[in-house]
Design an enzyme around this catalytic site. Structure first.
Site, PDB file in Angstrom:
ATOM      1  N   SER A  73       0.798  -1.224   0.000  1.00  0.00           N
ATOM      2  CA  SER A  73       0.000   0.000   0.000  1.00  0.00           C
ATOM      3  C   SER A  73       0.832   1.275   0.000  1.00  0.00           C
ATOM      4  CB  SER A  73      -0.947   0.009   1.207  1.00  0.00           C
ATOM      5  OG  SER A  73      -0.228  -0.170   2.420  1.00  0.00           O
ATOM      6  N   ASP A 107      -2.174   8.680   7.532  1.00  0.00           N
ATOM      7  CA  ASP A 107      -3.172   7.849   8.197  1.00  0.00           C
ATOM      8  C   ASP A 107      -2.463   6.952   9.217  1.00  0.00           C
ATOM      9  OD1 ASP A 107      -2.021   5.732   6.807  1.00  0.00           O
ATOM     10  OD2 ASP A 107      -3.684   5.442   5.419  1.00  0.00           O
ATOM     11  N   HIS A 134       0.497   5.077   6.810  1.00  0.00           N
ATOM     12  CA  HIS A 134       1.220   5.553   5.631  1.00  0.00           C
ATOM     13  C   HIS A 134       1.684   6.995   5.764  1.00  0.00           C
ATOM     14  CE1 HIS A 134      -1.786   2.491   4.343  1.00  0.00           C
ATOM     15  NE2 HIS A 134      -0.710   1.979   3.762  1.00  0.00           N
TER      16      HIS A 134
END
Length: 387
Positions: free
Chosen positions: A55, A352, A355
């Site tokens: 991600s 977040d 990340h």
């Protein structure tokens, strides 16, 4: 601010189920947008950027999967200029490190997600992104998210792309383009710890039967095979990032109820054990595979520097998520429409619970592009492009 280690490993299953429940309740319907870089860099530009990983560099592949790991909902992408602020599936407020590196190296467009319907024809020539939120080196990694693309699958997908390049350019030109004018970027490994070996409930059997050294050994053997497969498909210029300080992300700090200047010791120790052995593997591959260049990116130290000395780089926080909810550091519930959102997004190291923000990504990317051997070796990415 000095960061001290904590031996805390209190991970509550209740927190874990809360995260899963919230992810299930999110219904995102915004389609990915914005491929263009509008790059004005002259000459010597990168041909193609082939991006593999998780991600941290996913550009929207998970939009096309039935998965709990998605970022195609607001306010994700709020600062992504190419889409006008529309969410694209990137797990940050703007560009990923992969985006920034490609842009700086002169790529005509951002690498297109492999699963996107328009990933065909000449759109492939700027590169393809295979990365997937929740993906890992090991096939079992990330199964809590139901679906994700592990590294083995990502390499399989590149095999498909490789055949498409033969059709587009002819076999000889395709081989030259991939070997000499393209960079293969691999950002993977964090999920193998966070969402596999260290994950509560799912990891009990693995941790009982495998020591950390054994698990890391399995990771590196799988990675060796994956990198070798890419080499056999004519990849020659590689950059592989090590695992960052995963014990310092807002999620880990929140669920373990740590003080602001603490990190989860076990998670960071595992990352460092892996990182030492990863560097040795890349040195070995540089000797064994003729014509290849495997570049080691010391992401761990780059991110730890931002966390430890955040104010030096203009940040106000290196502990709290800009977008998230739950706990002291907004580190429980992922970023989504109901999340609390900070006012100064460029002042937070973390976007977040997991990340980095675009502001942090820019600093990291610039070091990988132009930094010295302490952070990127044996050459930086601007030199790798020109080799």
């Amino acid at each position: 601010m000095a960061t001290r280690a904590s031996t805390s490993s209190r991970v509550s299953p209740a927190f874990t189920f809360l995260v899963i429940f919230f992810l299930l309740s999110l219904t995102a319907s915004v389609e990915a947008a914005g491929r263009g870089v509008n790059n004005d860099k002259k000459g010597g530009g990168l041909g193609a950027s082939f991006i593999f990983g998780d991600s941290l560099v996913d550009a929207g592949n998970n939009n096309y999967l039935s998965t709990l790991s998605r970022a195609n909902m607001k306010p994700n992408g709020i600062d992504f200029k190419a889409s006008g602020g529309t969410p694209t599936g990137r797990f940050t407020n703007g560009r990923t490190i992969g985006d920034i590196v490609g842009e700086e190296l002169g790529s005509a467009n951002y690498a297109i997600p492999f699963l996107a319907p328009d990933a065909k024809g000449k759109a492939l020539l700027a590169g393809v992104n295979y990365a997937s939120g929740g993906g890992g080196i090991m096939n079992a990694t990330g199964r809590i998210f139901v679906n994700r693309l592990g590294m083995d699958v990502q390499v399989d997908f590149f095999n498909t792309t490789r055949k498409q390049f033969d059709d587009l350019l002819g076999k000889e030109k395709a081989k030259d383009y991939i070997a000499k004018k393209s960079i293969f970027s691999i950002t993977i490994g964090a999920n193998d710890f966070l969402n596999n070996y260290l994950f509560p409930l799912l990891s009990v059997g693995t941790r009982f039967t495998q020591t950390p050294d054994d698990f890391i050994g399995d990771m590196l053997e799988h990675l060796r095979d994956q990198l070798t497969r890419l080499y056999q498909l004519d990849a020659r210029k590689f950059v592989i990032g090590n695992v960052g300080p995963i014990g310092c992300i807002p999620y880990q700090k929140t669920i373990n109820q740590l003080d602001e200047n603490e990190c989860v010791d076990l998670a960071n120790k595992l990352a460092n054990q892996y990182n030492v052995r990863l560097k040795s593997l890349l040195e070995e591959l540089n000797k064994k595979l003729p014509g290849a260049m495997f570049v080691h990116a010391n992401v761990y130290d780059l991110v730890m520097e931002l966390i430890t000395n955040y104010d030096k780089y203009g940040f106000k926080s290196a502990t709290k998520a800009c977008c998230g909810n739950g706990g002291q550091y907004a580190g429980i519930i992922p970023c989504g429409p109901t999340s609390s959102l900070c006012e100064e997004r460029d002042k937070y190291v973390f976007w977040d619970p997991y990340h980095p923000s675009e502001a942090a990504n820019v600093i990291i990317a610039k070091q990988l592009l132009y930094g010295d051997v302490k952070v990127i070796s044996p050459v930086n990415l601007s030199k790798l492009r020109d080799m």
